[in-house]
Design a protein around this motif. Sequence first.
Motif, short mmCIF file in Angstrom:
data_model
loop_
_atom_site.label_atom_id
_atom_site.label_comp_id
_atom_site.label_asym_id
_atom_site.label_seq_id
_atom_site.Cartn_x
_atom_site.Cartn_y
_atom_site.Cartn_z
N ALA A 43 27.34 26.52 44.22
CA ALA A 43 28.04 27.67 44.79
C ALA A 43 29.46 27.78 44.24
CB ALA A 43 28.08 27.55 46.31
N MET A 44 30.11 26.65 44.04
CA MET A 44 31.45 26.66 43.47
C MET A 44 31.41 27.17 42.03
SD MET A 44 32.69 22.99 45.01
CE MET A 44 34.33 22.95 44.28
N ARG A 45 30.42 26.73 41.28
CA ARG A 45 30.29 27.22 39.91
C ARG A 45 30.00 28.72 39.89
NH1 ARG A 45 27.65 21.95 38.54
NH2 ARG A 45 25.65 22.89 39.10
N HIS A 46 29.20 29.20 40.82
CA HIS A 46 28.90 30.63 40.91
C HIS A 46 30.19 31.41 41.15
CE1 HIS A 46 26.34 34.16 41.80
NE2 HIS A 46 27.27 34.45 42.69
N ALA A 47 31.07 30.86 41.97
CA ALA A 47 32.32 31.54 42.29
C ALA A 47 33.30 31.53 41.14
CB ALA A 47 32.97 30.86 43.50
N VAL A 48 33.31 30.46 40.36
CA VAL A 48 34.36 30.24 39.38
C VAL A 48 33.95 30.63 37.96
CG1 VAL A 48 35.70 28.41 38.25
CG2 VAL A 48 35.50 28.46 40.73
N LEU A 49 32.67 30.50 37.64
CA LEU A 49 32.22 30.66 36.26
C LEU A 49 31.52 32.00 36.01
CD1 LEU A 49 30.91 27.02 35.69
CD2 LEU A 49 33.14 27.98 35.08
N ALA A 50 31.86 32.99 36.80
CA ALA A 50 31.22 34.30 36.65
C ALA A 50 32.05 35.25 35.79
CB ALA A 50 30.98 34.93 38.04
N GLY A 51 32.91 34.69 34.97
CA GLY A 51 33.74 35.53 34.11
C GLY A 51 35.03 35.94 34.80
N GLY A 52 35.59 37.04 34.36
CA GLY A 52 36.87 37.49 34.89
C GLY A 52 37.95 37.40 33.83
N LYS A 53 39.07 38.06 34.09
CA LYS A 53 40.15 38.14 33.11
C LYS A 53 40.89 36.82 32.97
CE LYS A 53 41.63 41.52 35.58
NZ LYS A 53 40.40 41.76 36.33
N ARG A 54 40.91 35.99 34.03
CA ARG A 54 41.68 34.73 34.06
C ARG A 54 43.17 35.03 33.84
NH1 ARG A 54 37.50 32.03 36.33
NH2 ARG A 54 35.72 31.81 34.92
N LEU A 55 43.66 36.10 34.46
CA LEU A 55 45.03 36.52 34.25
C LEU A 55 46.03 35.47 34.74
CD1 LEU A 55 47.12 38.69 33.47
CD2 LEU A 55 46.91 39.58 35.81
N ARG A 56 45.81 34.93 35.91
CA ARG A 56 46.77 33.97 36.47
C ARG A 56 46.88 32.71 35.61
NH1 ARG A 56 44.19 37.11 39.45
NH2 ARG A 56 45.11 38.27 41.19
N PRO A 57 45.76 32.08 35.23
CA PRO A 57 45.90 30.94 34.33
C PRO A 57 46.50 31.32 32.97
CG PRO A 57 43.58 31.46 34.69
CD PRO A 57 44.38 32.23 35.70
N PHE A 58 46.19 32.51 32.50
CA PHE A 58 46.77 33.00 31.24
C PHE A 58 48.29 33.03 31.33
CE2 PHE A 58 48.17 36.68 28.63
CZ PHE A 58 47.73 36.26 27.38
N ASP A 100 33.64 41.92 53.58
CA ASP A 100 32.19 42.16 53.63
C ASP A 100 31.70 42.83 52.35
OD1 ASP A 100 29.63 42.10 54.60
OD2 ASP A 100 29.84 43.88 55.86
N ASP A 101 31.93 42.16 51.23
CA ASP A 101 31.52 42.69 49.93
C ASP A 101 30.26 41.98 49.44
OD1 ASP A 101 33.27 44.79 49.12
OD2 ASP A 101 34.86 43.31 48.85
N ASP A 102 29.40 42.74 48.77
CA ASP A 102 28.16 42.20 48.22
C ASP A 102 28.27 41.91 46.72
OD1 ASP A 102 27.13 42.60 50.74
OD2 ASP A 102 26.06 44.45 50.20
N HIS A 111 28.37 34.45 49.29
CA HIS A 111 27.61 34.43 50.55
C HIS A 111 26.29 35.18 50.42
CE1 HIS A 111 29.72 38.32 51.20
NE2 HIS A 111 28.68 38.63 51.95
N LYS A 112 26.18 36.07 49.42
CA LYS A 112 24.92 36.76 49.16
C LYS A 112 24.01 35.91 48.29
CE LYS A 112 25.08 40.65 51.38
NZ LYS A 112 24.05 40.96 52.42
N ALA A 113 24.57 35.26 47.30
CA ALA A 113 23.78 34.43 46.40
C ALA A 113 23.31 33.14 47.07
CB ALA A 113 24.59 34.08 45.15
N PHE A 114 24.07 32.66 48.05
CA PHE A 114 23.72 31.44 48.77
C PHE A 114 23.59 31.77 50.26
CE2 PHE A 114 25.48 30.15 44.77
CZ PHE A 114 24.76 29.03 44.41
N ASP A 115 24.62 31.53 51.02
CA ASP A 115 24.64 31.90 52.44
C ASP A 115 26.09 31.80 52.90
OD1 ASP A 115 25.08 29.09 53.84
OD2 ASP A 115 23.54 28.80 52.31
N GLU A 116 26.35 32.28 54.11
CA GLU A 116 27.74 32.37 54.57
C GLU A 116 28.39 31.00 54.74
OE1 GLU A 116 30.33 34.65 58.05
OE2 GLU A 116 28.20 35.07 57.80
N ALA A 117 27.66 30.06 55.34
CA ALA A 117 28.23 28.72 55.55
C ALA A 117 28.56 28.04 54.22
CB ALA A 117 27.26 27.86 56.36
N THR A 118 27.66 28.16 53.26
CA THR A 118 27.91 27.56 51.95
C THR A 118 29.10 28.21 51.27
OG1 THR A 118 25.56 27.02 51.68
CG2 THR A 118 26.90 27.07 49.69
N ALA A 119 29.26 29.53 51.44
CA ALA A 119 30.39 30.23 50.85
C ALA A 119 31.71 29.73 51.44
CB ALA A 119 30.25 31.73 51.06
#
Length: 310
Positions: A43-58, A100-102, A111-119
């Motif tokens: 679940a952590m990898r799903h949250a972090v490794l889904a791409g994105g601009k990475r503006l803050r680390p940049f 409440d975004d999907d 929370h959609k890919a896994f479940d709310e507690a795991t999220a």
Amino acid sequence: MQHTGFEQRLASVAAAVEARLQAVLADAPRPGETERPGRLTAAMRHAVLAGGKRLRPFLVVETARLFGAGEEIDALGAAAALECVHCYSLVHDDLPSMDDDDLRRGQPTVHKAFDEATAILAGDALLTLAFDLMADDAVHPDPGVRLALVRDLARAAGLGGMVGGQMLDLAAEGRFAGGAPLALDADAVKRLQALKTGALIRFACEAGARLAGAGADDRARMVRYGEILGLAFQLADDLLDVIGDAATVGKATAKDAAAGKGTLVSLMGVDAARGTLQSLVTEAGMLLEPYGPAAEVLTATAAFVATRRR
């Protein structure tokens, strides 16, 4: 700086940050850990490794580069720590009790890919991992610098920063005790956004300067640059919510109006918002003028933030 050159630099840093995050989110436990539950790590990898601009680390990496950070400095490690905080905030913001975004970055939210507690637990784990990474000896040889980074990140992310901003945002939507949305003026909206969005961006700019040993005046200049960038980022985001489409933006749009939430765009209108964005880009460029060509990347970053389409 040529637009393609900036995009290549942004993509290069994003790829390096992604590789670092992939490494720290491996299944094998790190020293001092007992075990890593597979579902939580996934679940952590799903949250972090889904791409994105990475503006803050940049911004961490590029401000460190601007002030001449040496090879003994692991700006990428500090950048990865900050991205963990940002991604944790997205996981929690997407929860049914919050926004409440999907959809996030074009993929199902955690929370959609896994479940709310795991999220919830994935967000908790990312937040604590961030401080593990920031405190690592490799980030900076001086423990005083690492301590300052940990302190500043905690303040940017917490009660008087990002989390406090989210609380104000929920209150503005009338989410407590059945209240109606609050009619915020422009100054109140700016204060809210300086916490919710601006605090981590401001931290990113100062953190890179601190890693490189920049003096107080230079750090103050980077703080102001970060404040400008944070406001521009949120203003552009609010514009996308009005004029963008979900397929391009990668998340639901028109949510602010549906929630009855006041934004700078709703207060000033689309044309005035675009004009304000241009003014912010100009101010950012003026702040960076003393550094000459060395600051071209950061100057281009301000223009990128103001004109982004997702």
